[in-house]
Enzyme design. Sequence first.
Site, PDB file in Angstrom:
ATOM      1  N   GLY A 161       0.705  -1.142  -0.263  1.00  0.00           N
ATOM      2  CA  GLY A 161      -0.672   0.150  -0.234  1.00  0.00           C
ATOM      3  C   GLY A 161       0.698   1.309   0.054  1.00  0.00           C
ATOM      4  CB  VAL A 188      17.230   5.954  -2.275  1.00  0.00           C
ATOM      5  CG1 VAL A 188      18.076   5.240  -2.742  1.00  0.00           C
ATOM      6  CG2 VAL A 188      15.979   5.808  -1.455  1.00  0.00           C
ATOM      7  NE  ARG A 240      -2.292  -4.421  -1.062  1.00  0.00           N
ATOM      8  CZ  ARG A 240      -1.962  -4.032   0.019  1.00  0.00           C
ATOM      9  NH1 ARG A 240      -0.729  -4.495   0.661  1.00  0.00           N
ATOM     10  NH2 ARG A 240      -2.793  -2.815   0.090  1.00  0.00           N
ATOM     11  CG  ASP A 254       3.802  -6.437   7.978  1.00  0.00           C
ATOM     12  OD1 ASP A 254       3.136  -6.020   6.904  1.00  0.00           O
ATOM     13  OD2 ASP A 254       3.028  -7.482   8.930  1.00  0.00           O
ATOM     14  CB  THR A 258       2.724   0.686   6.125  1.00  0.00           C
ATOM     15  OG1 THR A 258       0.929   0.395   6.469  1.00  0.00           O
ATOM     16  CG2 THR A 258       3.821   0.075   7.393  1.00  0.00           C
ATOM     17  CG  ASP A 264      -2.190  -0.288   7.662  1.00  0.00           C
ATOM     18  OD1 ASP A 264      -3.050   0.972   8.272  1.00  0.00           O
ATOM     19  OD2 ASP A 264      -2.408  -1.311   7.712  1.00  0.00           O
ATOM     20  CG  ASP A 274       1.023  -3.165  10.500  1.00  0.00           C
ATOM     21  OD1 ASP A 274       1.875  -2.182   9.504  1.00  0.00           O
ATOM     22  OD2 ASP A 274       0.355  -3.807  10.109  1.00  0.00           O
ATOM     23  NE  ARG A 291      -4.237  -6.030   5.407  1.00  0.00           N
ATOM     24  CZ  ARG A 291      -3.830  -5.070   4.524  1.00  0.00           C
ATOM     25  NH1 ARG A 291      -4.319  -6.031   3.229  1.00  0.00           N
ATOM     26  NH2 ARG A 291      -2.570  -4.949   4.458  1.00  0.00           N
ATOM     27  CB  ALA A 321     -13.335   8.737  19.154  1.00  0.00           C
ATOM     28  CE  LYS A 368     -19.762  13.255  26.476  1.00  0.00           C
ATOM     29  NZ  LYS A 368     -18.286  12.162  26.024  1.00  0.00           N
ATOM     30  NE  ARG A 378      -3.113   3.004   0.194  1.00  0.00           N
ATOM     31  CZ  ARG A 378      -3.389   1.907   0.411  1.00  0.00           C
ATOM     32  NH1 ARG A 378      -3.656   0.886   0.980  1.00  0.00           N
ATOM     33  NH2 ARG A 378      -3.594   1.811  -0.954  1.00  0.00           N
TER      34      ARG A 378
HETATM   35  O1  F6P Z   1      -2.063  -1.588   4.808  1.00  0.00           O
HETATM   36  C1  F6P Z   1      -1.837  -0.464   4.785  1.00  0.00           C
HETATM   37  C2  F6P Z   1      -3.814  -0.054   4.498  1.00  0.00           C
HETATM   38  O2  F6P Z   1      -4.269   1.079   4.122  1.00  0.00           O
HETATM   39  C3  F6P Z   1      -4.689  -0.799   5.281  1.00  0.00           C
HETATM   40  O3  F6P Z   1      -4.979  -0.008   5.837  1.00  0.00           O
HETATM   41  C4  F6P Z   1      -5.508  -1.420   4.326  1.00  0.00           C
HETATM   42  O4  F6P Z   1      -6.489  -2.856   5.030  1.00  0.00           O
HETATM   43  C5  F6P Z   1      -5.244  -2.151   3.598  1.00  0.00           C
HETATM   44  O5  F6P Z   1      -4.244  -0.981   2.996  1.00  0.00           O
HETATM   45  C6  F6P Z   1      -5.987  -1.317   1.955  1.00  0.00           C
HETATM   46  O6  F6P Z   1      -5.184  -2.269   0.494  1.00  0.00           O
HETATM   47  P1  F6P Z   1      -5.588  -2.357  -0.950  1.00  0.00           P
HETATM   48  O7  F6P Z   1      -5.333  -0.614  -1.533  1.00  0.00           O
HETATM   49  O8  F6P Z   1      -4.893  -3.141  -1.247  1.00  0.00           O
HETATM   50  O9  F6P Z   1      -7.536  -2.662  -0.937  1.00  0.00           O
END
Ligand code: F6P
Length: 328
Positions: free
Chosen positions: A15, A27, A76, A107, A130, A132, A134, A176, A191, A218, A261
Amino acid sequence: MSKAIKKIGVLTSGGDSPGMNAAIRAVVRTCAYYNIECVGIYRGYQGMIEGDFKEMGPRSVNNIVNKGGTVLKTARSKDFMTAEGRKKAHGHLVEAGIDSLVIIGGDGSFTGAEVFNKEFGFPVIGIPGTIDNDIFGTTHTLGYDTALNTVVEAVDKIRDTASSHNRLFFVEVMGRDAGHIALNAGIGAGAEEILIPEENLGLDRLLESLQRSKASGKASSIVVIAEGDKIGKTVFELKDYVEANLPEYDVRVSVLGHMQRGGTPSCFDRVLASRLGVKAVESLLQGKSNYMVGLMHDKITLTPLEQAIKGSSKIDEELLRVSDIMST
Ligand code: F6P
């Protein structure tokens, strides 16, 4: 003794995330600074398999530090998961004289890099990119900070309409397998509840919390939910469930999706990308391979790729507590 590095290939994979362009630029320019060649590989590992390469110099990365997405495109690649695909990719690298790789991705991309390194002894360094956040071995991945700001801005807007109509909104954010975006942006955007994949809050607690919110005066509420949440219901099923059990609530759903994104990278992501890009190239030049560059305690560090892949980036329990207190 490792062979001297002369030509580095750089690619983005998985992604896309804001800051990837700033990392490509870093780079390419670090290579130019050290008088070594740099080649851009298009569409991640898929472009490697197809030999989709372009020589890059310091002027080919003008005016991209501020751009979202990735000028090298990304993919991917399923073919790279096969030994045959990786063999083809290796053949193209050798043919082009590329002797090492910088891989910007998450990853999944690092897993590919590690396998490739094992099979061919090819020097690789990973840059975590990424939204995320993660990845083990870095407190921040490229694009995470920008995504947080994008989500906060979107939820602020949703709050305007939520409060005008006295409504409850479920806002689904990306992540995800990780709740970093939901938890941090959720706190930032105020939130009432945050649902994340790492914690099963349970439906009863959610209902209780919403009831308490109403009772405390609220009129409108925002619940931020990560797409990979463990509660076991989609955001639309949750809406139906809450409306069925708490008819006093008028509920709407907003799925933020891929807009998270995109966009101009934040200053933080641009600076991080520049630091990581420099360190990635310098590490290869020092004969290091199979590491991920990352940020720990504001220092740029190296973590073995294997650890970056296997380790998990834990949710900060303190943030869960803060979120709870803030929804009082
Ligand atoms: O890994 C980053 C991410 O944005 C996740 O948060 C999301 O689940 C996934 O990619 C979505 O992937 P795609 O754009 O391939 O549907």
